[in-house]
Write a protein that holds these residues in place. Structure first.
Motif, mmCIF file in Angstrom:
data_model
loop_
_atom_site.group_PDB
_atom_site.id
_atom_site.type_symbol
_atom_site.label_atom_id
_atom_site.label_comp_id
_atom_site.label_asym_id
_atom_site.label_seq_id
_atom_site.Cartn_x
_atom_site.Cartn_y
_atom_site.Cartn_z
ATOM 1 N N VAL A 124 0.855 -1.209 0.000
ATOM 2 C CA VAL A 124 0.000 0.000 0.000
ATOM 3 C C VAL A 124 0.884 1.251 0.000
ATOM 4 O O VAL A 124 0.677 2.185 -0.775
ATOM 5 C CB VAL A 124 -0.939 -0.011 1.246
ATOM 6 N N VAL A 125 1.919 1.226 0.855
ATOM 7 C CA VAL A 125 2.794 2.407 0.942
ATOM 8 C C VAL A 125 3.492 2.623 -0.402
ATOM 9 O O VAL A 125 3.582 3.742 -0.917
ATOM 10 C CB VAL A 125 3.840 2.197 2.077
ATOM 11 N N LEU A 126 3.899 1.489 -1.011
ATOM 12 C CA LEU A 126 4.574 1.593 -2.316
ATOM 13 C C LEU A 126 3.620 2.252 -3.327
ATOM 14 O O LEU A 126 3.971 3.217 -4.018
ATOM 15 C CB LEU A 126 4.948 0.173 -2.797
ATOM 16 N N ALA A 127 2.380 1.754 -3.331
ATOM 17 C CA ALA A 127 1.389 2.326 -4.281
ATOM 18 C C ALA A 127 1.295 3.832 -4.046
ATOM 19 O O ALA A 127 1.288 4.645 -4.976
ATOM 20 C CB ALA A 127 0.018 1.672 -4.044
ATOM 21 N N VAL A 148 -3.850 6.446 -6.692
ATOM 22 C CA VAL A 148 -4.090 7.707 -5.958
ATOM 23 C C VAL A 148 -5.000 7.415 -4.758
ATOM 24 O O VAL A 148 -4.843 7.999 -3.683
ATOM 25 C CB VAL A 148 -4.723 8.750 -6.914
ATOM 26 N N GLY A 149 -5.890 6.464 -4.934
ATOM 27 C CA GLY A 149 -6.772 6.093 -3.817
ATOM 28 C C GLY A 149 -5.956 5.629 -2.625
ATOM 29 O O GLY A 149 -6.270 5.937 -1.470
ATOM 30 N N ALA A 150 -4.823 4.958 -2.891
ATOM 31 C CA ALA A 150 -3.968 4.495 -1.780
ATOM 32 C C ALA A 150 -3.512 5.699 -0.968
ATOM 33 O O ALA A 150 -3.431 5.677 0.257
ATOM 34 C CB ALA A 150 -2.764 3.739 -2.333
ATOM 35 N N ARG A 151 -3.294 6.792 -1.693
ATOM 36 C CA ARG A 151 -2.785 7.991 -1.000
ATOM 37 C C ARG A 151 -3.815 8.467 0.033
ATOM 38 O O ARG A 151 -3.496 8.632 1.209
ATOM 39 C CB ARG A 151 -2.582 9.087 -2.060
ATOM 40 N N SER A 152 -5.072 8.593 -0.396
ATOM 41 C CA SER A 152 -6.065 9.144 0.569
ATOM 42 C C SER A 152 -6.283 8.128 1.682
ATOM 43 O O SER A 152 -6.479 8.495 2.832
ATOM 44 C CB SER A 152 -7.383 9.459 -0.146
ATOM 45 N N CYS A 153 -6.184 6.867 1.347
ATOM 46 C CA CYS A 153 -6.412 5.838 2.385
ATOM 47 C C CYS A 153 -5.333 5.922 3.441
ATOM 48 O O CYS A 153 -5.614 5.978 4.651
ATOM 49 C CB CYS A 153 -6.444 4.464 1.704
ATOM 50 N N LEU A 154 -4.067 6.036 3.013
ATOM 51 C CA LEU A 154 -2.963 6.142 3.990
ATOM 52 C C LEU A 154 -3.084 7.449 4.764
ATOM 53 O O LEU A 154 -2.940 7.497 5.983
ATOM 54 C CB LEU A 154 -1.617 6.098 3.271
ATOM 55 N N LEU A 155 -3.420 8.505 4.032
ATOM 56 C CA LEU A 155 -3.495 9.827 4.669
ATOM 57 C C LEU A 155 -4.492 9.782 5.833
ATOM 58 O O LEU A 155 -4.180 10.130 6.960
ATOM 59 C CB LEU A 155 -3.966 10.851 3.622
#
Lengths: 317, 529, 258, 271, 274
Positions: free
Chosen positions: D16-19, D63-70
């Motif tokens: 996920v972090v890689l994505a 990009v969805g991974a970004r909001s999820c991690l955020l």
């Protein structure tokens, strides 16, 4: 004495919660006047309506009137239609109540056997499989489960109605069949979470000395769990189940919107969008009160389950 | 469902003891567990079996109609919201004259009417046998009382009061004849009283019309659970040719997909308007019939003419050129719904096809933008939480970016926050909304409307049309106004919301078009099941 | 000169609702150079007593005096004196050391206490090496973690930490009870040496009479919060006046032929 | 077996972090550009095909991974930064302070996270990631407080705390030097499971239309928009669903793995 | 021969070094064997292995013969029949060894009804009788109390009652009195001695305290790091220990022989750890 202290705590919490609820709800921008007048509202007509509905009174005054109506035993009227909503709220709480009840039923009937099995076989592959399955169950969002069940069982196989709700008074079978898919959705997700707690509760018990004593006097593993494990895990499980009621109601909001059930969740969402503040704050307070009541019942039940507290009271020590 | 009682100590004791036959090595475990498992299986089985069965003697059908919004009150005159008229107009409340499926005005409570040559005096002959559901007769006094209430009662919506402005006096010539005197000829007045402004209420029900509507229609209200369901049943004492249905239930589905799923699994008989057209393919099998009609809901990209950039014609025209409306409709609304060029629906008598006015031409858009001298334009596109809005907004933002206009999108919760922010505070640059009111081109003549649009030419031609002696002149003037609006790029008219009605194949008599706010079920029928 | 003194000490705990009177009006004095043993079974209140002497527990009634002046929470200066002069070693080696600190830091920690003068912080590293040598831990590196040491070694680290601020009085609360028999002898020998070389006053608490007999010259026997007998260790072992002490001595299991 | 759980969790989280990192550096195409073909099958320039508006699915998932991690990071840090110190204070204090803190926690706990998020999201008038994060963060505080408090109570009962008091140290030093380091493992485990909960909550919120705004891709939002294509193009809903499940599963397994790694009491020989 | 243990080796999980290896000893009818060793020597693992109570991760090899019948590898069902009937066991920590949510009398009655199948009335009588024989002053009150209302000594006696109520042929006691006060320990050891004599049961007594073992057993075995270094009659082993570790153990056990304040003998004086 202990019950009195618990009751005191409960009331204080409720009072503070009511203030918090009212404050948060009144933060909602936009207001009911805009909703009533709709897309053709003009600034002057909105101002006039606000004034007529007393929306311009100071916050504290409105809190006092709201609490006044509540404490005097009846439910404040909907600001939108002016109609009394007591019956509506009660009806919808019953709907969500049944959904949560069956959901919790599914969760417990799923979690207890799986949790115990995972605990007893924690060193064997079958045990890992069960806890792995629970891990996976926890990871899937409730609405995904809901959508899948609706498609497979509701639309394709048509075993159960895809969504909607039928009052028990109209037809019991209709009522039950409408609740099957939603309660399985709610129960599966909460059950997966519960499995982990049941497993760790049983593992704790398996590691206690009295379990070893039970084994040393001849009880087989499952019998020892049944005779001595169950009651001691009950203590931890009641706590967890109590804590889960809150998240169950939250889950119900999602499940209700997926299955179009007219429970308190969808009703609340709808009232929030209509900015019907008295109704919203009443419902939110009721939800919070319900969770606090459940916590109170859990605390009281400790005395029931664990004789250590029970006998203390009996001997007056 | 028998669940393990783990909460009460005493109960657990008794459960363990009662099951404990104390044969060694834990056999007690097996007998109690066996009993628990057996009970659970039998409980689940009973539920599954009953769900599929359940047949009863054939009876008149209570049709269930899926709708996407639910009314907050049942009085269409004091609370806005399409949902109220959708359920009650023509089904419960009747008007003197009615708009039929093709948009023509036909008689209802007034069996015939005549207009004076100068168009200022209307005489209505009432249906003699017409009665309210309560049994009271629909006579001229009742009619005048209802119409007078619209003018006098302060709680009535301002927009309806504006429609009754031309009325100077109303007189009851005799029990069955009503004569209405206007202060100036108005071609739209008759059309207006065919809708909400002209509903005839039971005189003694005015007080609590918000929760108990009393009308003279073929149905009457049986039960209303606010925000969820409106249940109408047959009005057995209806004066006209009554309905063959036992009743109609308007059930709200907040989530369009839930509504589609309910239809597929047999919970619904009719979907009033499919809000997720891309899912229409699900209803392709023979169990369903899909009716594709037009509505009066024009979906527009509204401009706030008070904001500096958008007051510039070239900027507005650049935006119109920058958006490929056909591709937008095809991907956001699965190609359903007609392309339009102005605030006119095909069912309006003065309709002209202006959809070709601003063909998709990004180069021209960039050219116009350069000519306007406004660079790095940043506009706020504040959209409501309605099914068509997010998709359209994403599409439009991406296409505007192609021509160098950045649009920042945020979603305002509909109706509360969107009405407050856009309608009342006018705190927006662009928004995407569908205007479902029929013949709402008149709003472009009202500078006080949320667009802040003030074009004297448009105002003059619409005013003239309203007082034009012959309908032909009126249509010509209205068409001229529509052209002016389009040339002035007062807004970008994206597409006309289609009216997609899905019914089970055995339901007949449901209109395809949504010409008025009503979901007219007066002619609907279905074989008893 | 009496270093530590208890006058009319009394302590009542509220254990889940019902009061338990752990110490009932005790007077006791510890002179400089004393090696005082406190013996008693579980629940006799011996640990509570020494915790009050070390200023870690507020008495319900009565006073603790250090070098003649009374200690109470309010009097900050007096408490600082006590914290410098009296240090404690505890029973369970697994819980007496912070598992997430290196033993070098554990031993040095008291040197950085606010009650100590700032000057001794400068050469803390040498002080730690000196202390580790003193407690025969020279074969162990200061940067290891407690879980890498045996029970005996961990207890030696605890002793080194107690000696770091060079106290006058060392209170040991069941310091060897949790150790294996073979390791216990090492630690007892260490304590005997340290008392002599560091001229410490020792207060040794234990339920094991044989250990107290070996280490202490004076002894006090406690039962249910009261001192039932006190005096020279040899005299009490020869002929106990109180019958509880007699029963205590008789119950100690003896190896046949010794 | 313990190692396997830890590694499985760590790899999923790493994915996920890689994505997320990849999405910052490189994207197949801009996730928001619309165009044709719509609902296209996987092809060269659209590795996973396109959605109903013709937007590239692979880009949107990254990009969805970004909001999820955020959401996860912010929500968990709110929960930890406020919950842990309060937990330690509640653990350390007796009488009124402790009860007030814990009662406060009960009240916030009584507010189901989703309810809080709905009210806050509506309060700010429009769906924005910030409200989702704030609401979810607020709702994780009681869990952090409870976990930290019980761990702090155990630590404060240890002899090395008594020894530190004996050496003259005040509560501040003890809290920082002794309580915090020994509470850290428990907090770490709680953070990773809270991360899972936060992701699920954000997904549910966007599903209800209250989470991240429509123009920023979020997995929950993608599922909601793809719902009506479930019969024709299942992958539009399935792919984001799998991503959410993988991320949440990753953090939960990581939490369990860490708990087994850091929990010394797991070595047992009997029963 | 009642109990014969031969080449018993136990490994846990993936750890290669065995917890105990090559353990061998025998106990005949009515015989008492003491197992002496320090913590980590594997004495508890041995006792649990004999009772078949090692967890799933334990890999057991070698043989444990009970009256000629091999127990290693037998099913849990078979083993359960022996536990509480043929073999009884008492553990170290009485405070946590009883089920806190069940009355003590009931916990003892369960063992009777589990093995003897007696009905409620007979069981109650037997319980009161056994509670009296283990030296509890008021059996009636003890039977009706919950564990947390009793002292450590009383709880340990209830546990002994549970182990001995079906008059087992072998009692395994793993440090039964280590957690008790010295005065209580003396009484409990005396009562245990008397009960074993009356029933003629054998005893496997495990402790780290040589003096306690000497009081209870006629033969002892010394364990060090998972294996038995010496076995023999008590007086023989104490008189002249063959193995240096045993000599060290005996010397450090009794500190009363050394002069108070003088240097105590340490185990390293006799035995250099390999």
């Amino acid at each position: 004495m202990r019950t009195l202290k618990l009751l005191g705590n409960f009331l204080i919490c409720l009072a503070v919660a009511s203030v918090v609820v009212f404050a948060v709800v009144n933060l909602l921008p936009g207001d009911i006047a805009g909703v009533i007048l709709g897309p053709n509202a003009s600034p002057e007509s909105v101002a006039a309506l606000r004034e007529r509905m007393g929306l311009d009174e100071p916050l504290v005054m409105r809190y006092v009137t709201w609490m006044g109506t509540l404490l005097s035993g009846h439910v404040p009227r909907s600001a939108l239609s002016g109609a009394p909503v007591g019956a509506d709220i009660a009806g919808r709480f019953a709907v969500t109540g049944w959904l949560v009840f069956f959901g919790m039923g599914v969760a417990i009937c799923l979690a207890l056997p799986m949790g115990a099995w995972a605990a007893l076989n924690r060193h064997r592959p079958s045990g890992w499989l069960v806890s792995g399955f629970a891990q996976f169950g926890m990871a899937i969002p409730a609405f995904m489960v809901g959508i899948c069940l609706t498609i497979i069982f509701g639309v394709k196989l048509r075993w159960f109605p895809a969504n909607g709700y039928v009052e028990a008074s109209t037809s019991v079978t209709g009522w039950l069949s409408h609740l099957v898919l939603p309660s399985i959705t709610l129960g599966a997700v909460q059950g997966a979470i519960l499995v982990r707690y049941v497993r760790s509760a049983f593992v704790d018990v398996l590691r206690t000395d009295w379990f070893r004593t039970a084994r040393s006097v001849g009880w087989r593993r499952w019998a020892a769990v049944w005779r001595h494990g169950l009651r001691n895990t009950a203590l931890q499980l009641v706590t967890v189940v109590g804590l889960q009621v809150g998240s169950l109601f939250a889950g119900a909001i999602v499940v209700e919107s997926v299955f179009a059930i007219r429970g308190i969740g969808t009703y609340l969402l709808q009232n929030v969008s209509n900015r019907d503040l008295p109704v919203v704050s009443t419902i939110v307070l009721m939800l919070v009160a319900l969770v606090l009541v459940v916590n109170l019942l859990v605390d009281l039940s400790y005395g029931f389950i664990d004789p250590r507290l029970r006998n203390r009271r009996r001997l007056g020590r | 469902m028998l669940c393990l009682h783990s909460s009460t100590g005493a109960l657990v004791d008794r459960a363990l003891d009662s099951g404990a036959t104390y044969n060694p090595y834990g056999r007690i475990m097996r007998t109690t567990a066996a009993r628990v498992v057996a009970a659970t299986i039998s409980a689940v089985l009973t539920v599954v079996l009953t769900a599929c069965g359940g047949t009863s003697a054939p009876a008149d059908r209570q049709l269930v109609v899926g709708v996407s919004t639910s009314p907050s009150s049942l009085d269409p005159t004091t609370a806005d919201g399409a949902a109220i008229s959708q359920a009650l107009l023509y089904n419960v409340y009747e008007t003197l004259v009615k708009i039929n499926d093709t948009g023509d005005i036909v008689p209802l409570l007034a069996k015939e009417w005549s207009v004076s040559p100068d168009g200022t005096s209307y005489t209505f002959e009432l249906q003699p046998r017409a009665t309210f559901a309560s049994g009271a007769p629909v006579d001229s006094h009742a009619v005048i009382a209802s119409l007078q209430r619209i003018i006098d009662d302060p709680a009535v919506l301002p927009i309806l009061k504006k429609k009754m402005e031309p009325v100077s006096s109303m007189t009851a010539v005799d029990a069955d004849t009503v004569q209405v005197q206007l202060n100036q000829p108005s071609n739209s007045w008759l059309f207006d009283i065919a809708e909400r402004a002209g509903i005839i209420m039971d005189p003694n029900s005015h007080a609590n019309a918000a929760s108990q509507p009393q009308g003279s229609g073929p149905f009457r209200l049986d039960n209303w659970t606010q925000g969820d369901e409106i249940k109408l049943v047959r009005n057995s004492s209806y004066w006209g040719t009554g309905t063959k249905l036992a009743g109609i239930t308007f059930r709200k589905y907040a989530d369009p997909n839930a509504m589609n799923a309910a239809m597929l699994s047999g919970e619904l008989d009719i979907i009033s308007n499919v809000a997720a057209p891309e899912a229409l393919s699900q209803f392709s099998d023979k169990r369903f019939t899909v009716l594709e009609g037009t509505s009066t809901g024009e979906i527009i990209l509204a401009y706030n003419h008070a904001s500096p950039a958008l007051s510039n014609l070239q900027v507005r025209q650049a935006i119109n050129y920058a958006i490929d409306r056909k591709a937008l409709r095809d991907s956001v609304w699965a190609g359903k719904g007609e392309l339009i060029g102005s605030m006119v629906a095909p069912t309006d008598p003065w309709y002209q096809d202006l959809s070709g006015e601003y063909p998709y031409d990004p180069a021209k858009a960039r050219e116009l933008l350069a000519a306007s001298g406004i660079t790095d334009l940043n506009l706020r596109l504040r959209i409501p939480t309605l099914p068509y809005a997010p998709g359209a907004a994403s599409y439009i933002t991406s296409q505007l970016a192609e021509v160098g206009i950045t649009a920042t999108v945020d979603q305002l919760e509909f109706p509360a926050t969107w009405v407050q922010t856009v309608m009342v505070e006018r705190n927006y640059d662009m928004t995407i909304i569908s205007h479902t009111e029929s013949r709402d081109i008149a709003n472009f003549a009202n500078p006080g409307y949320y667009w802040n649009y003030n074009n004297t030419a448009v105002q003059e031609s619409i005013a003239a049309a309203n007082v034009a002696p012959t309908t032909a002149e009126r249509d010509q003037l209205m068409a001229q106004a529509a052209k002016l609006i389009s040339d002035d790029a007062a807004a970008d008219f994206l597409w006309l919301l289609p009216n997609l009605v899905v019914t089970t194949s055995d339901v007949t008599g449901v209109g395809a078009n949504a010409v008025s706010l009503s979901f007219d079920m007066t002619a609907a029928a279905a074989p008893p099941k | 000169m009496t270093l530590l003194e208890a006058r009319g000490l009394d302590k009542t705990y509220r254990r889940s609702g019902n009061p338990v009177r752990a110490i009932r009006c005790i007077d006791l004095s510890v002179a400089s150079g004393d090696r005082l043993g406190i013996v008693g079974e579980s629940g006799s209140g011996k640990s509570t007593l020494v915790r009050m002497l070390a200023g870690l527990l507020e008495p319900s009634f009565g006073q603790v005096l250090y070098r003649g002046n009374p200690i109470n929470g309010a009097n900050r200066e007096q408490l600082r004196e006590l914290r410098r002069g009296v240090q404690m070693v505890f029973q369970d080696p697994r819980s007496s050391l912070n598992p997430r600190m290196r033993i070098g830091d554990i031993i040095a920690e008291p040197l950085f206490s606010p009650v100590q003068p700032r000057s001794i912080r400068a050469h803390a590293v040498e002080r730690v090496a000196e202390l580790m040598d003193l407690v025969e831990l020279d074969d162990v590196a200061p940067n290891v973690y407690p879980h890498e040491l045996s029970g005996g070694q961990r207890q030696r680290v605890a002793i080194a930490r107690a000696l770091a601020p060079a106290p006058e009085v060392l209170i040991a609360d069941e310091a060897v009870s949790a150790l294996d028999v073979s390791v216990r002898a090492h630690v007892l020998n260490l304590i005997t040496d340290l008392v002599a070389t560091q001229n410490l006053t020792l207060v040794f608490v234990s339920h094991d009479l044989t250990v107290v007999r070996h280490l202490c010259d004076r002894m006090v026997v406690m039962r249910d919060g009261v001192i039932v007998e006190q005096g020279r260790t040899e005299a009490i072992h020869a002929n106990p006046t109180d019958d509880y002490t007699a029963r205590l001595l008789a119950s100690v299991p003896r190896l046949p032929g010794h | 077996m313990k190692r396997a759980v830890l590694w499985a969790g760590a790899t999923l989280v790493a994915l996920v972090v890689l994505a997320c990192l990849v999405s910052v550096a490189w994207l197949p195409t801009d996730p928001n550009t619309v165009g044709t073909p719509t609902l296209a099958p996987p092809s060269a320039d659209h590795p996973l095909g396109t959605d109903n508006l013709g937007r590239d699915l692979a880009a949107r998932l990254l990009v969805g991974a970004r909001s999820c991690l955020l959401v996860g990071v912010v929500a968990v840090s709110i929960g930890a930064v406020i919950g842990v110190p309060l937990g330690i204070i509640a653990g350390g204090s007796r009488g009124v302070a402790a009860t007030v803190l814990m009662r406060g926690a009960d009240i916030v706990y009584a507010f189901p996270a989703l309810l809080l998020a709905i009210l806050l999201a509506a309060a700010r008038g429009h769906a924005s990631t910030f409200t989702a994060m704030a609401a979810i963060g607020l709702s994780t505080i009681p869990a952090f407080m409870r976990v930290t408090r019980s761990a702090a109570v155990d630590v404060l009962a240890q002899d090395y705390v008594m020894a530190a008091r004996g050496a003259g140290f005040g509560l501040g030093h003890i809290a920082l030097r002794h309580v915090l380091p020994n509470v850290a493992p428990v907090v770490l485990v709680q953070s990773s499971s809270a991360f899972g909960v936060a992701i699920l909550a954000e997904a549910s919120l966007s599903y209800l239309g209250l989470g991240t705004p429509p123009t920023t891709p979020s997995w929950g939002r993608m599922i909601y928009e793809a719902q009506s294509f479930v019969y024709s193009d299942i992958q539009l809903a399935a792919l984001p669903g799998i991503c959410i499940a993988a991320a949440v599963l990753g953090f939960n397994l990581l939490g369990d793995g860490l708990r087994d790694l850091l929990d010394p009491t797991l070595r047992e020989i009997t029963r | 021969m009642m109990l014969k243990v031969d080449q018993l080796t136990v490994r846990f999980g993936r750890r290669t070094t065995p917890a105990i290896s090559g353990i061998g000893f025998h106990i005949d009818q009515g015989e008492r064997l003491g197992l002496i060793g320090e913590s980590g020597s594997g004495k508890s693992v041995t006792s649990l292995a004999v009772m078949g109570l090692l967890g799933d991760t334990a890999r057991i090899s070698g043989s444990i013969r009970w009256k000629g019948e091999e127990l290693v590898g037998r099913s849990d069902a078979h083993y359960s029949r022996l536990r509480g009937a043929a073999m009884g066991m008492v553990f170290q920590e009485p405070m946590t060894a009883l089920d806190p949510t069940m009355r003590c009398g009931r916990q003892v009655a369960e063992v009777v009804r589990l093995h003897a199948g007696a009905d409620r009335g007979q069981a109650r009588a037997k319980v009161l009788e056994i509670l009296a024989t283990v030296g509890l002053a008021d059996p009636e009150r003890i039977a009706d109390s919950y564990p947390d209302e009793l002292s450590g000594g009383q709880r340990q006696r209830v546990l002994i009652a549970m182990a001995m109520v079906n008059s087992p042929q072998l009692l395994i006691a793993d440090e039964p009195t280590t957690a008790l006060d010295v005065t209580v320990q003396a009484k409990v050891l005396e009562e245990l001695d008397r009960m074993l004599a009356n029933t003629g049961a054998g005893l496997l007594f495990i402790s780290h305290d040589l003096a306690v073992v000497a009081r209870m057993c006629e033969r002892i075995a010394v364990m060090y790091r998972g294996s038995i270094v010496e076995t023999g009659r008590l007086d023989q082993v104490l008189g002249n220990p063959q193995h240096p570790y045993t000599a060290g153990l005996i010397a450090t056990a009794d500190i009363t022989s050394a002069e108070p304040g003088s240097r105590l003998p340490v185990i390293q004086d006799f035995w250099r750890q390999s």
